[in-house]
Design a protein around this motif. Structure first.
Motif, PDB file in Angstrom:
ATOM      1  N   ILE A   1      -1.812   7.429  -2.254  1.00 33.94           N
ATOM      2  CA  ILE A   1      -2.736   7.855  -1.199  1.00 33.94           C
ATOM      3  C   ILE A   1      -4.046   7.082  -1.292  1.00 33.94           C
ATOM      4  O   ILE A   1      -4.649   6.721  -0.283  1.00 33.94           O
ATOM      5  CB  ILE A   1      -2.988   9.379  -1.281  1.00 33.94           C
ATOM      6  N   ARG A   2      -4.461   6.795  -2.507  1.00 33.33           N
ATOM      7  CA  ARG A   2      -5.739   6.105  -2.731  1.00 33.33           C
ATOM      8  C   ARG A   2      -5.621   4.584  -2.602  1.00 33.33           C
ATOM      9  O   ARG A   2      -6.578   3.865  -2.853  1.00 33.33           O
ATOM     10  CB  ARG A   2      -6.294   6.500  -4.097  1.00 33.33           C
ATOM     11  N   GLY A   3      -4.436   4.121  -2.223  1.00 37.52           N
ATOM     12  CA  GLY A   3      -4.256   2.705  -1.922  1.00 37.52           C
ATOM     13  C   GLY A   3      -4.003   1.797  -3.109  1.00 37.52           C
ATOM     14  O   GLY A   3      -4.168   0.578  -2.998  1.00 37.52           O
ATOM     15  N   ILE A   4      -3.606   2.353  -4.229  1.00 37.66           N
ATOM     16  CA  ILE A   4      -3.290   1.514  -5.391  1.00 37.66           C
ATOM     17  C   ILE A   4      -1.939   0.846  -5.119  1.00 37.66           C
ATOM     18  O   ILE A   4      -0.934   1.525  -4.881  1.00 37.66           O
ATOM     19  CB  ILE A   4      -3.226   2.358  -6.688  1.00 37.66           C
ATOM     20  N   PRO A   5      -1.892  -0.493  -5.148  1.00 36.90           N
ATOM     21  CA  PRO A   5      -0.641  -1.187  -4.837  1.00 36.90           C
ATOM     22  C   PRO A   5       0.315  -1.256  -6.031  1.00 36.90           C
ATOM     23  O   PRO A   5      -0.077  -1.010  -7.169  1.00 36.90           O
ATOM     24  CB  PRO A   5      -1.132  -2.593  -4.464  1.00 36.90           C
ATOM     25  N   ALA A   6       1.543  -1.589  -5.728  1.00 38.35           N
ATOM     26  CA  ALA A   6       2.572  -1.889  -6.740  1.00 38.35           C
ATOM     27  C   ALA A   6       2.717  -0.779  -7.784  1.00 38.35           C
ATOM     28  O   ALA A   6       2.621  -1.010  -8.969  1.00 38.35           O
ATOM     29  CB  ALA A   6       2.271  -3.225  -7.412  1.00 38.35           C
ATOM     30  N   LEU A   7       2.990   0.413  -7.305  1.00 37.74           N
ATOM     31  CA  LEU A   7       3.204   1.557  -8.201  1.00 37.74           C
ATOM     32  C   LEU A   7       4.690   1.838  -8.350  1.00 37.74           C
ATOM     33  O   LEU A   7       5.481   1.599  -7.440  1.00 37.74           O
ATOM     34  CB  LEU A   7       2.560   2.819  -7.617  1.00 37.74           C
ATOM     35  N   ALA A   8       5.040   2.392  -9.479  1.00 38.68           N
ATOM     36  CA  ALA A   8       6.396   2.890  -9.693  1.00 38.68           C
ATOM     37  C   ALA A   8       6.288   4.088 -10.622  1.00 38.68           C
ATOM     38  O   ALA A   8       5.331   4.219 -11.386  1.00 38.68           O
ATOM     39  CB  ALA A   8       7.282   1.815 -10.302  1.00 38.68           C
ATOM     40  N   ARG A   9       7.269   4.955 -10.562  1.00 46.13           N
ATOM     41  CA  ARG A   9       7.319   6.091 -11.482  1.00 46.13           C
ATOM     42  C   ARG A   9       8.769   6.280 -11.909  1.00 46.13           C
ATOM     43  O   ARG A   9       9.696   6.032 -11.156  1.00 46.13           O
ATOM     44  CB  ARG A   9       6.769   7.353 -10.864  1.00 46.13           C
ATOM     45  N   VAL A  10       8.930   6.753 -13.102  1.00 49.46           N
ATOM     46  CA  VAL A  10      10.252   7.038 -13.630  1.00 49.46           C
ATOM     47  C   VAL A  10      10.169   8.379 -14.346  1.00 49.46           C
ATOM     48  O   VAL A  10       9.244   8.625 -15.115  1.00 49.46           O
ATOM     49  CB  VAL A  10      10.697   5.946 -14.642  1.00 49.46           C
ATOM     50  N   THR A  11      11.122   9.255 -14.047  1.00 50.27           N
ATOM     51  CA  THR A  11      11.188  10.546 -14.731  1.00 50.27           C
ATOM     52  C   THR A  11      12.614  10.752 -15.224  1.00 50.27           C
ATOM     53  O   THR A  11      13.504   9.953 -14.932  1.00 50.27           O
ATOM     54  CB  THR A  11      10.808  11.709 -13.788  1.00 50.27           C
ATOM     55  N   GLY A  12      12.822  11.828 -15.923  1.00 52.35           N
ATOM     56  CA  GLY A  12      14.156  12.151 -16.417  1.00 52.35           C
ATOM     57  C   GLY A  12      15.147  12.446 -15.303  1.00 52.35           C
ATOM     58  O   GLY A  12      16.361  12.415 -15.514  1.00 52.35           O
ATOM     59  N   ASP A  13      14.651  12.729 -14.114  1.00 50.94           N
ATOM     60  CA  ASP A  13      15.533  12.983 -12.977  1.00 50.94           C
ATOM     61  C   ASP A  13      16.069  11.693 -12.423  1.00 50.94           C
ATOM     62  O   ASP A  13      16.954  11.631 -11.649  1.00 50.94           O
ATOM     63  CB  ASP A  13      14.792  13.755 -11.887  1.00 50.94           C
TER      64      ASP A  13
END
Length: 178
Positions: free
Chosen positions: A166-178
């Motif tokens: 939302i704040r415009g930070i580019p090139a994000l990724a997330r990984v969780t146990g799901d």
């Protein structure tokens, strides 16, 4: 709960809210002499109606969600869904097998949870000092560096991802146990 609070205020309040809703579901079952759902309960199943979000703000609102009496209707709806649509996900145990003091303890626990949640008030991501500091780190202090963040909770990872997006930070990724 302390570990959830340490992870993020958002995750802490979300956990309290889920706990309160589970208590109210059990209260509903006991009061209506219905079986209790036993087994792993998917956390996000409880989130509808707890988290309000729009394009710029994630809120957990004490005014909206935590009126104690409101949870009676919510618990009945969730119980019905658990018993019909998701019945196969749970084992069911007769509520009559438990001491009558279980209901009293659930009510007392629920009232205390409401007091804690009310004392915090509405959680607004724009007032979150940790996410604000992280944004500053990523945009001002270290704008060209890769940053890897570890968190114990998927809720916190999701919250960070949504807020940074939302704040415009580019090139994000997330990984969780799901």
């Amino acid at each position: 709960m302390f570990k959830r609070l340490e992870s993020s205020g958002y995750s802490f309040i979300l956990s309290l809210s889920r706990h309160l809703l589970r208590n109210k579901i059990y209260e509903y079952a006991i009061r209506n002499n219905l079986p209790l759902p036993i087994g792993k309960q998917e956390m996000n199943f409880f989130d509808e109606g707890i988290v309000e979000s729009d394009s710029s703000e994630m809120e957990i609102s004490a005014d909206y969600q935590f009126a104690y009496d409101h949870f009676d209707d919510t618990a009945a709806d969730y119980y019905s869904t658990m018993q019909t649509k998701y019945s196969h996900r749970f084992s069911w145990i007769r509520s009559g097998l438990f001491k009558e003091s279980l209901l009293e303890n659930l009510v007392a626990d629920s009232r205390r949870l409401v007091q804690i949640i009310d004392s915090v008030g509405t959680w607004k991501s724009s007032d979150d000092s940790k996410i604000n500091a992280l944004e500053t780190l990523m945009t001002v202090t270290k704008p060209n560096d890769k940053i890897l963040i570890f968190t114990q909770y998927a809720d916190t990872a999701e919250y960070l991802y949504q807020q940074l997006s939302i704040r415009g930070i580019p090139a994000l990724a997330r990984v969780t146990g799901d």
